[in-house]
Structure formats: structure tokens, C-alpha cells
Scaffold this active site. Structure first.
Site, mmCIF file in Angstrom:
data_model
loop_
_atom_site.group_PDB
_atom_site.id
_atom_site.type_symbol
_atom_site.label_atom_id
_atom_site.label_comp_id
_atom_site.label_asym_id
_atom_site.label_seq_id
_atom_site.Cartn_x
_atom_site.Cartn_y
_atom_site.Cartn_z
ATOM 1 N N THR A 167 17.921 8.692 -19.052
ATOM 2 C CA THR A 167 18.205 9.944 -18.331
ATOM 3 C C THR A 167 18.645 9.690 -16.886
ATOM 4 O OG1 THR A 167 17.071 11.861 -17.382
ATOM 5 C CG2 THR A 167 15.691 10.015 -17.916
ATOM 6 N N ASP A 168 19.354 10.655 -16.314
ATOM 7 C CA ASP A 168 19.721 10.568 -14.891
ATOM 8 C C ASP A 168 18.509 10.782 -13.986
ATOM 9 O OD1 ASP A 168 19.360 13.319 -15.315
ATOM 10 O OD2 ASP A 168 21.299 13.907 -14.472
ATOM 11 N N GLU A 169 17.402 11.291 -14.573
ATOM 12 C CA GLU A 169 16.245 11.627 -13.735
ATOM 13 C C GLU A 169 15.589 10.386 -13.134
ATOM 14 O OE1 GLU A 169 13.805 14.822 -15.214
ATOM 15 O OE2 GLU A 169 15.433 15.578 -16.445
ATOM 16 N N LYS A 209 10.396 6.906 -18.134
ATOM 17 C CA LYS A 209 11.730 6.500 -18.616
ATOM 18 C C LYS A 209 12.257 5.331 -17.783
ATOM 19 C CE LYS A 209 14.018 8.077 -21.416
ATOM 20 N NZ LYS A 209 14.128 7.821 -22.875
HETATM 21 P P1 NAD Z 1 13.214 15.636 -27.940
HETATM 22 O O1 NAD Z 1 11.914 15.790 -27.250
HETATM 23 O O2 NAD Z 1 13.932 16.838 -28.443
HETATM 24 O O3 NAD Z 1 13.016 14.666 -29.204
HETATM 25 C C1 NAD Z 1 12.269 13.501 -29.155
HETATM 26 C C2 NAD Z 1 12.067 12.994 -30.582
HETATM 27 O O4 NAD Z 1 11.323 11.769 -30.518
HETATM 28 C C3 NAD Z 1 11.259 13.958 -31.454
HETATM 29 O O5 NAD Z 1 11.862 14.067 -32.732
HETATM 30 C C4 NAD Z 1 9.891 13.283 -31.570
HETATM 31 O O6 NAD Z 1 9.222 13.577 -32.783
HETATM 32 C C5 NAD Z 1 10.274 11.823 -31.490
HETATM 33 N N1 NAD Z 1 9.184 10.958 -31.008
HETATM 34 C C6 NAD Z 1 8.362 11.190 -29.950
HETATM 35 N N2 NAD Z 1 7.494 10.174 -29.830
HETATM 36 C C7 NAD Z 1 7.781 9.282 -30.812
HETATM 37 C C8 NAD Z 1 7.236 8.023 -31.193
HETATM 38 N N3 NAD Z 1 6.206 7.489 -30.529
HETATM 39 N N4 NAD Z 1 7.786 7.378 -32.246
HETATM 40 C C9 NAD Z 1 8.814 7.937 -32.949
HETATM 41 N N5 NAD Z 1 9.347 9.125 -32.642
HETATM 42 C C10 NAD Z 1 8.847 9.800 -31.583
HETATM 43 O O7 NAD Z 1 14.113 14.796 -26.956
HETATM 44 P P2 NAD Z 1 15.702 14.837 -26.733
HETATM 45 O O8 NAD Z 1 16.012 15.901 -25.772
HETATM 46 O O9 NAD Z 1 16.387 14.793 -28.044
HETATM 47 O O10 NAD Z 1 15.899 13.451 -25.973
HETATM 48 C C11 NAD Z 1 16.167 12.240 -26.690
HETATM 49 C C12 NAD Z 1 16.275 11.101 -25.706
HETATM 50 O O11 NAD Z 1 17.303 11.366 -24.760
HETATM 51 C C13 NAD Z 1 14.989 10.883 -24.889
HETATM 52 O O12 NAD Z 1 14.805 9.504 -24.750
HETATM 53 C C14 NAD Z 1 15.298 11.534 -23.546
HETATM 54 O O13 NAD Z 1 14.583 10.889 -22.506
HETATM 55 C C15 NAD Z 1 16.789 11.287 -23.444
HETATM 56 N N6 NAD Z 1 17.541 12.258 -22.633
HETATM 57 C C16 NAD Z 1 17.416 13.608 -22.877
HETATM 58 C C17 NAD Z 1 18.168 14.510 -22.130
HETATM 59 C C18 NAD Z 1 18.099 15.998 -22.382
HETATM 60 O O14 NAD Z 1 18.685 16.774 -21.620
HETATM 61 N N7 NAD Z 1 17.437 16.465 -23.435
HETATM 62 C C19 NAD Z 1 19.032 14.042 -21.140
HETATM 63 C C20 NAD Z 1 19.135 12.656 -20.925
HETATM 64 C C21 NAD Z 1 18.387 11.783 -21.691
HETATM 65 P P1 TYD Z 2 14.506 21.562 -18.024
HETATM 66 O O1 TYD Z 2 15.315 22.207 -19.105
HETATM 67 O O2 TYD Z 2 13.025 21.465 -18.209
HETATM 68 O O3 TYD Z 2 15.157 20.126 -17.772
HETATM 69 P P2 TYD Z 2 14.854 19.038 -16.585
HETATM 70 O O4 TYD Z 2 13.601 19.405 -15.891
HETATM 71 O O5 TYD Z 2 14.702 17.790 -17.378
HETATM 72 O O6 TYD Z 2 16.052 19.052 -15.704
HETATM 73 O O7 TYD Z 2 14.766 22.331 -16.671
HETATM 74 C C1 TYD Z 2 16.067 22.471 -16.146
HETATM 75 C C2 TYD Z 2 15.940 23.173 -14.811
HETATM 76 O O8 TYD Z 2 15.486 24.512 -15.051
HETATM 77 C C3 TYD Z 2 14.925 22.543 -13.884
HETATM 78 O O9 TYD Z 2 15.412 22.631 -12.536
HETATM 79 C C4 TYD Z 2 13.686 23.397 -14.041
HETATM 80 C C5 TYD Z 2 14.261 24.775 -14.350
HETATM 81 N N1 TYD Z 2 13.434 25.645 -15.232
HETATM 82 C C6 TYD Z 2 13.145 26.963 -14.837
HETATM 83 O O10 TYD Z 2 13.565 27.420 -13.751
HETATM 84 N N2 TYD Z 2 12.389 27.734 -15.674
HETATM 85 C C7 TYD Z 2 11.907 27.282 -16.850
HETATM 86 O O11 TYD Z 2 11.180 28.038 -17.572
HETATM 87 C C8 TYD Z 2 12.225 25.937 -17.262
HETATM 88 C C9 TYD Z 2 11.723 25.389 -18.571
HETATM 89 C C10 TYD Z 2 13.001 25.166 -16.412
#
Ligand code: NAD
Ligand code: TYD
Length: 366
Positions: free
Chosen positions: A140-142, A170
Site C-alpha cells: 500500500t501507499d500508506e 504492511k
Molecule cells: P480485504 O481485507 O478485502 O481482503 C483480505 C483477504 O485476506 C480476505 O479474503 C481475508 O480472508 C484474507 N486473509 C486475511 N488474513 C489471512 C491469513 N492469515 N491467511 C490467509 N488469508 C487471509 O483486503 P483488500 O482490500 O482486498 O487488500 C488486499 C491487499 O492489498 C492487502 O495486502 C492490502 O494491504 C493491499 N492494498 C489494499 C488497498 C485497498 O484500497 N483496499 C490499497 C493498496 C493495497
Molecule cells: P478507508 O476507506 O478506510 O481507507 P484508508 O483509511 O485506507 O485510506 O478511508 C478512506 C478515507 O475516508 C480516510 O481518509 C478515512 C475516511 N473515512 C471517513 O471519513 N468515514 C468513514 O466512515 C470511513 C470508513 C472512512
């Protein structure tokens, strides 16, 4: 054969659908490699998100933990994958603030255990197999921390400054992946992506939560002043970027992925409301943005994230296909047409989270 971890989550299920979709649509009918999905099925993992690929002969699901070394070792020996794509993680910042144990276990210890097993597997491959093998870690960019409003977007050279327990876990996993390349020669690739949105996004994250709350007539809880900025990428664009990095990325490198779509949270929520006004107007004729309510800010809330994807664009020729405007319209249409999916993932555990986060603490102000 490739192994995908965390494939029942938001991004993983979109990636699997894309990957298997390629199998059906390659012009000469050449079957693409099969795919094994290893997922623990936490609250965030849902097999309903993969119902349409379940019967695909190229697809196999195994329920399990990336930290279960015996299981991972057995699966590697059986499947003999040419690549691992590691999506598995605890991914919600607010949950990491409420309690980080699972984040440390899965994101750090789990990734370590997975790397150890993959290292053992890699060591016994032939020279040709070693040449072809890849371990792609999805991050992630975080990990880069928070940007000032006028600072340049994050490049791959940006120093890591994680601020939440989620981003710290992460960051730790990224460092482990880097070390396994440097120390053991494991052919790793790391991608650091900005905020994703699109179909199958669990309704605890900003965009799907706002859509669901709007439709249910509930408050739309905006943290703080709503001016925090995120750089939004449509999930299909993230998936195509991962495929590009897997195919042609330079081993040991990291690639930032982002859509150059910076928006404040208020801009995002207002866009969601305006599209719902158009596509599913409220019965009483009022605008959905009348449901917006400002609530207490998230602890340690990062102000701004933005990704500079120049390396990915110039080295690998990848470009995002969706603007925020086209992607958010598709996303809202998907949610309106897939309310049954939302209902089916809204488990008891999820309802409990909503209570803790928004209800019992009554942060909504309504
Ligand atoms: P998500 O929370 O929707 O899904 C995570 C999945 O991992 C779930 O299916 C869960 O059951 C599985 N999981 C959790 N712990 C596990 C374990 N110990 N063993 C096997 N499976 C396990 O997450 P997402 O949004 O799909 O994100 C996927 C990846 O991308 C993550 O690594 C996250 O850090 C990264 N990422 C997400 C975003 C975003 O905006 N969602 C952005 C950048 C990077
Ligand atoms: P989120 O979807 O949780 O992603 P991330 O924290 O990983 O960026 O949140 C996106 C942005 O929205 C973040 O600045 C927090 C804000 N947010 C709200 O304002 N209200 C909410 O109920 C949630 C879940 C997030």
C-alpha cells in the site's frame, strides 16, 4: 499454476476473476496457467465474491492461513507454482486502531512464515524454474506516511514513515520481502498501490459504506473536516498493473501504482451522493448529501496520499483505464445491482463492528 493468497477479499477476487477470464478469451484458446486461492476467510473474505469462478476447472480454493507453514509447504509441493501473489492481509485502518493483534499476526508473522516456506520451495527448483519464479507482494501507499498538500506524490524512493498500526505492519512485511530478495536471492516484486474502489469492496471502507448508508437512510459519517485526500484507483486497473509487474517487472524492484485521481473525502462522498440522486433518487425527493454528518476524526489520520506511477508507466507501459468519474459510476451501478452480495457479506461480526465504530460510541451525531 500460480498461488494467490487472500483471493476471497476485495482486490484478490477481482484479480482472480480477471486472471481466469484471460483463460477464456485468449484468441487461440491456449489455456493460461491455473490458479490456487489460499484464503483464511476472515470477516473480509467471502466465497460469494467468487461464486461465478468456483466451477472453473482452472481454479482451486483452499481455506487456510498464510502463517500455517505445514499447509503452505504442502500446497507449494503439490501445486508447483511459478508465482505467488500475496494479497492476504488485515486491511482496515480503523480496525487496526481498535486492536492490532491480527495485523501483526497476519501482515508480519504470516508474511514471514509464507516467505520462509517459499524460500525452501525456491531452493529446490531447477535453474530454469528459478529463472521463471516470482513472489509478488501486494502493498500500500500508506507505508510512506502522510503528504503535505503541496508536496510531490510518493515515488518509490520515498522514505517509509508508516503512521497507523495497519501501515506499520504492511511496512514491516515490505521490509521482510526486500530482505528475502537481498539475502536469499528470492525473486520478489513489491507493489505499493493507492486506495482502490470498485465491485466487491467490503462495506466497512469509505465508498461502499457511504453507498450502503445512503441507501438505508443512515448518516454518512465523514471523519474530521472531510478534507483528507486519497488517490483513488479503480480495482480493475490495480489488477492489470499487478499482471504487468508480474510479467515484466524487474526482480527485487518495487512499483508504485496509482491513478492520478486525488480527491478529498468530501468530494468523494458528494460524488457518491450525486450519482445516487441520479440513479436511485430518494423517495422523498431530498438529496442524499443531506445525510452527510461530520464525526470525530480518526486517531492519527493521515492527511494526504498521492502516488507517482511514472516508473510503472514508463518501464512497463501500464496506464489506468478509468478516471474517477467513469470508475465511480460503474461502482455505484454495481452496488445497486448487487445488493444481495452486500446482504450476504454483512455477517454478525460485521454488524458488531458497525455498532462499535459508529453506533454504540454514537459518533454519528444524528
Ligand atoms: P480485504 O481485507 O478485502 O481482503 C483480505 C483477504 O485476506 C480476505 O479474503 C481475508 O480472508 C484474507 N486473509 C486475511 N488474513 C489471512 C491469513 N492469515 N491467511 C490467509 N488469508 C487471509 O483486503 P483488500 O482490500 O482486498 O487488500 C488486499 C491487499 O492489498 C492487502 O495486502 C492490502 O494491504 C493491499 N492494498 C489494499 C488497498 C485497498 O484500497 N483496499 C490499497 C493498496 C493495497
Ligand atoms: P478507508 O476507506 O478506510 O481507507 P484508508 O483509511 O485506507 O485510506 O478511508 C478512506 C478515507 O475516508 C480516510 O481518509 C478515512 C475516511 N473515512 C471517513 O471519513 N468515514 C468513514 O466512515 C470511513 C470508513 C472512512
Amino acid at each position: 499454476m500460480i498461488i494467490v493468497t487472500g483471493g476471497a477479499g476485495f482486490i484478490g477476487c477481482n484479480f482472480i476473476r480477471d486472471w481466469l477470464g484471460e483463460t477464456f478469451f485468449v484468441p487461440d484458446n491456449r489455456a493460461q496457467a491455473g490458479l490456487l486461492n489460499l484464503d483464511k476467510l476472515t470477516y473480509a473474505g467471502n466465497l460469494k465474491s467468487l461464486a461465478d469462478v468456483e466451477s472453473n476447472p482452472q481454479y482451486r480454493f483452499v481455506r487456510g492461513d498464510i502463517g500455517d507453514r505445514a499447509l503452505v509447504g504442502r500446497l507449494l509441493a503439490e501445486a508447483k507454482p511459478t508465482a505467488i501473489v500475496n494479497f492476504a492481509a488485515e486491511s482496515h485502518v480503523d480496525r487496526s486502531i481498535a486492536g492490532a493483534d491480527e495485523f501483526i499476526q497476519t501482515n508480519i508473522v504470516g508474511t514471514f512464515n509464507l516467505l520462509e516456506e517459499v524460500r525452501g520451495y525456491f531452493a529446490q527448483l531447477s535453474a530454469d524454474e528459478k529463472q521463471a519464479f516470482r513472489f509478488l507482494h501486494v502493498s500500500t501507499d500508506e507505508v510512506y506516511g502522510s503528504l503535505g498538500m503541496h508536496e510531490a506524490a510518493f515515488s518509490e524512493k520515498r522514505q517509509y514513515e508508516p503512521n497507523s498500526p495497519y501501515s506499520a505492519s504492511k511496512a514491516a512485511s515490505d521490509h521482510l520481502v526486500r530482505a528475502y530478495h537481498h539475502t536469499y536471492g528470492l525473486p520478489t516484486l513489491t507493489t505499493n498501490c493507492s486506495n482502490n474502489y470498485g465491485p466487491y469492496h467490503f462495506p466497512e471502507k469509505l465508498i461502499p459504506l457511504m453507498i450502503q448508508n445512503a441507501l438505508q437512510g443512515k448518516p454518512l459519517p465523514v471523519y474530521g473536516d472531510g478534507k483528507n485526500v486519497r488517490d483513488w484507483l479503480y480495482v480493475a486497473d490495480h489488477c492489470s498493473a499487478i499482471r504487468a509487474v508480474l510479467a515484466n517487472g524487474r526482480v527485487g524492484e518495487t512499483y508504485n501504482i496509482g491513478g492520478r485521481n486525488e480527491r478529498t473525502n468530501m468530494e468523494v462522498v458528494n460524488t457518491v451522493c450525486a450519482l445516487l440522486d441520479e440513479l436511485r433518487p430518494r423517495a422523498d425527493g431530498k438529496h442524499y448529501n443531506s445525510q452527510i454528518t461530520f464525526v470525530k476524526d480518526r486517531l492519527g489520520h493521515d492527511r494526504r496520499y498521492a502516488i507517482d506511477a511514472t516508473k510503472l508507466e514508463t518501464e512497463l507501459g501500464w496506464h489506468a483505464q478509468e478516471t474517477f468519474e467513469t470508475g465511480i459510476r460503474k461502482t455505484i451501478a454495481w452496488y445497486l445491482n448487487n445488493q444481495d452480495w452486500v446482504q450476504s457479506v454483512a455477517s454478525g461480526e460485521y454488524m458488531k463492528w458497525l455498532d462499535v465504530q459508529y453506533g454504540a460510541n454514537d459518533r454519528s451525531g444524528l
